[in-house]
Design a protein around this motif. Structure first.
Motif, short mmCIF file in Angstrom:
data_model
loop_
_atom_site.label_atom_id
_atom_site.label_comp_id
_atom_site.label_asym_id
_atom_site.label_seq_id
_atom_site.Cartn_x
_atom_site.Cartn_y
_atom_site.Cartn_z
N THR A 5 34.47 66.78 73.01
CA THR A 5 35.32 65.84 72.28
C THR A 5 35.37 64.51 73.01
N MET A 6 35.37 63.44 72.22
CA MET A 6 35.46 62.07 72.72
C MET A 6 36.55 61.35 71.92
N THR A 7 37.31 60.48 72.57
CA THR A 7 38.34 59.71 71.88
C THR A 7 38.18 58.24 72.24
N VAL A 8 37.99 57.39 71.21
CA VAL A 8 37.76 55.96 71.41
C VAL A 8 38.45 55.16 70.32
N GLY A 9 38.69 53.89 70.61
CA GLY A 9 39.25 52.99 69.62
C GLY A 9 38.61 51.62 69.72
N ALA A 10 38.47 50.96 68.57
CA ALA A 10 37.85 49.63 68.53
C ALA A 10 38.25 48.93 67.25
N GLY A 11 39.49 48.51 67.18
CA GLY A 11 39.95 47.89 65.95
C GLY A 11 40.37 48.97 64.97
N CYS A 12 40.15 48.71 63.72
CA CYS A 12 40.54 49.65 62.67
C CYS A 12 39.77 50.96 62.82
N PHE A 13 40.49 52.07 62.78
CA PHE A 13 39.82 53.36 62.96
C PHE A 13 38.87 53.69 61.81
N TRP A 14 39.05 53.07 60.66
CA TRP A 14 38.13 53.31 59.53
C TRP A 14 36.71 52.92 59.91
N CYS A 15 36.57 51.81 60.64
CA CYS A 15 35.23 51.33 61.05
C CYS A 15 34.58 52.30 62.03
N VAL A 16 35.32 52.66 63.05
CA VAL A 16 34.77 53.52 64.10
C VAL A 16 34.42 54.89 63.51
N GLU A 17 35.29 55.41 62.65
CA GLU A 17 35.04 56.70 62.01
C GLU A 17 33.75 56.65 61.20
N ALA A 18 33.57 55.60 60.40
CA ALA A 18 32.39 55.48 59.54
C ALA A 18 31.10 55.42 60.36
N VAL A 19 31.14 54.66 61.44
CA VAL A 19 29.96 54.53 62.30
C VAL A 19 29.61 55.86 62.97
N LEU A 20 30.58 56.47 63.64
CA LEU A 20 30.28 57.68 64.41
C LEU A 20 29.99 58.89 63.54
N ASN A 21 30.48 58.90 62.31
CA ASN A 21 30.16 59.98 61.37
C ASN A 21 28.67 60.03 61.03
N GLU A 22 27.97 58.93 61.24
CA GLU A 22 26.55 58.84 60.91
C GLU A 22 25.63 59.45 61.98
N ILE A 23 26.17 59.72 63.16
CA ILE A 23 25.35 60.11 64.31
C ILE A 23 25.01 61.60 64.28
N GLU A 138 47.03 62.93 64.83
CA GLU A 138 46.16 62.73 63.68
C GLU A 138 46.84 61.77 62.70
N ALA A 139 46.08 60.82 62.20
CA ALA A 139 46.61 59.86 61.22
C ALA A 139 46.84 60.56 59.89
N GLU A 140 47.59 59.89 59.04
CA GLU A 140 47.89 60.40 57.71
C GLU A 140 46.60 60.71 56.95
N GLU A 141 46.67 61.66 56.04
CA GLU A 141 45.49 62.16 55.32
C GLU A 141 44.69 61.05 54.63
N TYR A 142 45.37 60.07 54.06
CA TYR A 142 44.64 59.03 53.33
C TYR A 142 43.77 58.15 54.23
N HIS A 143 43.94 58.24 55.55
CA HIS A 143 43.08 57.51 56.48
C HIS A 143 41.80 58.28 56.82
N GLN A 144 41.77 59.57 56.58
CA GLN A 144 40.62 60.39 56.95
C GLN A 144 39.46 60.14 55.98
N ASP A 145 38.25 60.00 56.52
CA ASP A 145 37.05 59.75 55.72
C ASP A 145 37.25 58.55 54.80
N TYR A 146 37.92 57.54 55.29
CA TYR A 146 38.30 56.40 54.46
C TYR A 146 37.09 55.69 53.86
N TYR A 147 36.11 55.37 54.68
CA TYR A 147 34.93 54.65 54.18
C TYR A 147 34.18 55.50 53.15
#
Length: 177
Positions: A5-23, A138-147
């Motif tokens: 497990t890794m935990t990171v932040g860089a501005g809006c979590f929607w951006c980071v989630e979308a990028v790292l989900n692609e790896i 964990e953020a609210e459900e509507y933030h998950q898989d936002y992109y």
């Protein structure tokens, strides 16, 4: 499989989630909050105030036999601007800080090396915070898989899609099929 497990932040979590989900090797990315001092479980509205001290982050579950922590950090660091303090684009405030929350001493040591090695590639000094992980909420459900669920949203089109395009051009060999 070796799940880590890794935990990171860089501005809006929607951006980071979308990028790292692609790896390739990334199993799950959960948007959330950590790093604050306010008591109790924070809400998105409280986080946005900047008063809780929490950062918007993602917690990434990945198979380290497929992708290393070091490789994930390099991708993370090169798909956002780690040289702007408490800001990513129009998102400003301590909740949008660039930060790596390490889970153990090994992650801390790897992160220090990555930060030092990458510093030479940026015109300004890297200001990414390196801190031990505290409580992850964990953020609210509507933030998950936002992109994934909102690709035609204006913010997604204007901010996240260019980051995904940058990821694809820089790291095509590291992406899921």
């Amino acid at each position: 499989m070796k799940i880590e497990t890794m935990t990171v932040g860089a501005g809006c979590f929607w951006c980071v989630e979308a990028v790292l989900n692609e790896i390739k090797g990334v199993d799950k990315v959960i948007s959330g909050y950590t790093g604050g001092k306010a008591p109790g479980r924070p809400t998105y509205r409280e986080i946005c105030s900047g008063l809780t001290g929490h950062a918007e982050v993602v917690q990434v579950t990945y198979d380290s036999d497929i992708v290393s922590y070091q490789d994930l950090l390099v991708i993370f660091m090169t798909t956002h601007d780690p040289t702007t303090l408490n800001r990513q684009g129009a998102d400003a405030g301590t909740q949008y800080r660039s930060v790596i929350y390490y889970h153990n001493e090994e992650q801390q040591n790897i992160a220090k090396v990555v930060l030092k090695e990458l510093d030479a590639f940026f015109e300004s000094p890297i200001v990414t915070e390196l801190s031990p992980l505290g409580i992850f909420y964990e953020a609210e459900e509507y933030h998950q898989d936002y992109y994934e669920n909102n690709t035609t949203n204006g913010y997604c089109s204007a901010v996240i899609t260019p980051k995904i395009n940058k990821l694809r051009s820089l790291y095509g060999n590291k992406l899921k099929a």
